[in-house]
Design a protein around this motif. Structure first.
Motif, short mmCIF file in Angstrom:
data_model
loop_
_atom_site.label_atom_id
_atom_site.label_comp_id
_atom_site.label_asym_id
_atom_site.label_seq_id
_atom_site.Cartn_x
_atom_site.Cartn_y
_atom_site.Cartn_z
N PHE A 1 0.51 -1.39 -0.22
CA PHE A 1 -0.31 -0.16 0.17
C PHE A 1 1.05 1.60 0.15
CE2 PHE A 1 -1.57 3.32 1.60
CZ PHE A 1 -2.99 3.38 1.21
N GLY A 2 1.64 0.94 0.25
CA GLY A 2 2.93 2.89 0.66
C GLY A 2 3.41 2.33 -0.71
N GLU A 3 3.81 1.18 -1.39
CA GLU A 3 3.44 2.00 -2.66
C GLU A 3 3.38 2.28 -3.74
OE1 GLU A 3 6.04 -0.91 -6.00
OE2 GLU A 3 6.50 -1.40 -3.85
N PHE A 4 1.93 1.58 -3.52
CA PHE A 4 0.59 2.15 -4.37
C PHE A 4 0.77 3.30 -3.73
CE2 PHE A 4 -3.55 2.88 -4.64
CZ PHE A 4 -3.68 2.72 -5.77
N TYR A 5 0.98 3.73 -3.09
CA TYR A 5 0.40 5.48 -2.09
C TYR A 5 1.20 6.44 -3.20
CZ TYR A 5 -0.62 9.64 0.15
OH TYR A 5 -0.75 11.14 0.37
N ARG B 1 4.37 5.68 -5.08
CA ARG B 1 4.22 5.95 -6.83
C ARG B 1 3.46 5.58 -7.78
NH1 ARG B 1 8.79 0.84 -8.44
NH2 ARG B 1 8.63 0.95 -10.59
N TYR B 2 1.96 4.38 -7.58
CA TYR B 2 1.90 3.74 -8.26
C TYR B 2 0.30 4.80 -8.27
CZ TYR B 2 3.64 -0.77 -8.58
OH TYR B 2 5.08 -0.87 -9.17
N ALA B 3 -0.36 5.17 -7.48
CA ALA B 3 -1.56 5.94 -7.05
C ALA B 3 -1.03 7.45 -8.06
CB ALA B 3 -1.69 6.04 -6.30
N PRO B 4 -0.15 7.86 -8.53
CA PRO B 4 -0.33 9.10 -8.88
C PRO B 4 0.00 8.82 -10.23
CG PRO B 4 1.16 9.13 -6.84
CD PRO B 4 0.85 7.88 -7.18
N GLY C 1 2.94 10.12 -3.37
CA GLY C 1 1.80 10.84 -3.09
C GLY C 1 0.92 11.91 -4.00
N LYS C 2 1.24 12.48 -5.13
CA LYS C 2 1.26 13.33 -5.88
C LYS C 2 1.51 13.79 -7.23
CE LYS C 2 1.59 16.80 -1.35
NZ LYS C 2 2.68 18.09 -1.27
#
Length: 156
Positions: free
Chosen positions: A17-21, A23-26, A91-92
């Motif tokens: 989830f940390g990596e998702f938030y 790196r991937y989510a933005p 995250g941005k």
């Protein structure tokens, strides 16, 4: 599942989830936003609200490409092509109209059109607002849907 297995699974999810938030989510949000903004640009609208018509297309004396060309495409189409992700990290995400995409001008005129600001030389004039980028409930829903799909693949 044993308590040890459960603890390991929680640690795995926390890491993912940390990596998702960060790196991937933005990147996912940015890709959805760029697509949405380019679609608005091509549809000559902000969501379902059409842009103010341009005089050149209303004038019966206007001939050729000027009479039918989309509102903000100009001779080059640079502005629509310039919409891209500027940064996507921690995250941005930041979307912009990249000035390096403009073949004849390096002026940041995307903001002038998007927000309806002063334009031209000297005292200039106020450009009609023809928004193609910005906050949107429809866009937020599209981003959330895409992120939820990705999160579901992580938790499997």
């Amino acid at each position: 599942m044993t308590p040890d297995q459960f603890q390991k699974e929680l640690q795995r999810l926390q890491k993912e989830f940390g990596e998702f938030y960060n790196r991937y989510a933005p990147q996912i949000a940015g890709n959805v936003a760029v697509s949405y903004f380019k679609k608005n640009f091509q549809n000559e609208a902000w969501g379902r609200v059409k842009w103010q018509e341009v005089k050149r297309r209303q004038n019966p004396k206007t001939k050729g490409a000027r009479a039918t060309r989309k509102i903000l495409t100009g001779n080059t189409g640079d502005l629509g092509r310039s919409i891209e992700i500027k940064s996507a990290e921690n995250g941005k995400v930041e979307i912009w109209t990249n000035p390096s995409e403009f073949t004849h001008s390096k002026e940041p005129y995307g903001r002038v059109h998007n927000e309806g600001l002063r334009s031209g030389r000297g005292s200039g004039f106020i450009m009609p607002k023809r928004q193609f980028m910005g906050e949107s409930e429809e866009l937020n829903k599209m981003i959330i849907d895409k992120l939820e799909t990705k999160l579901k693949s992580i938790t499997k």
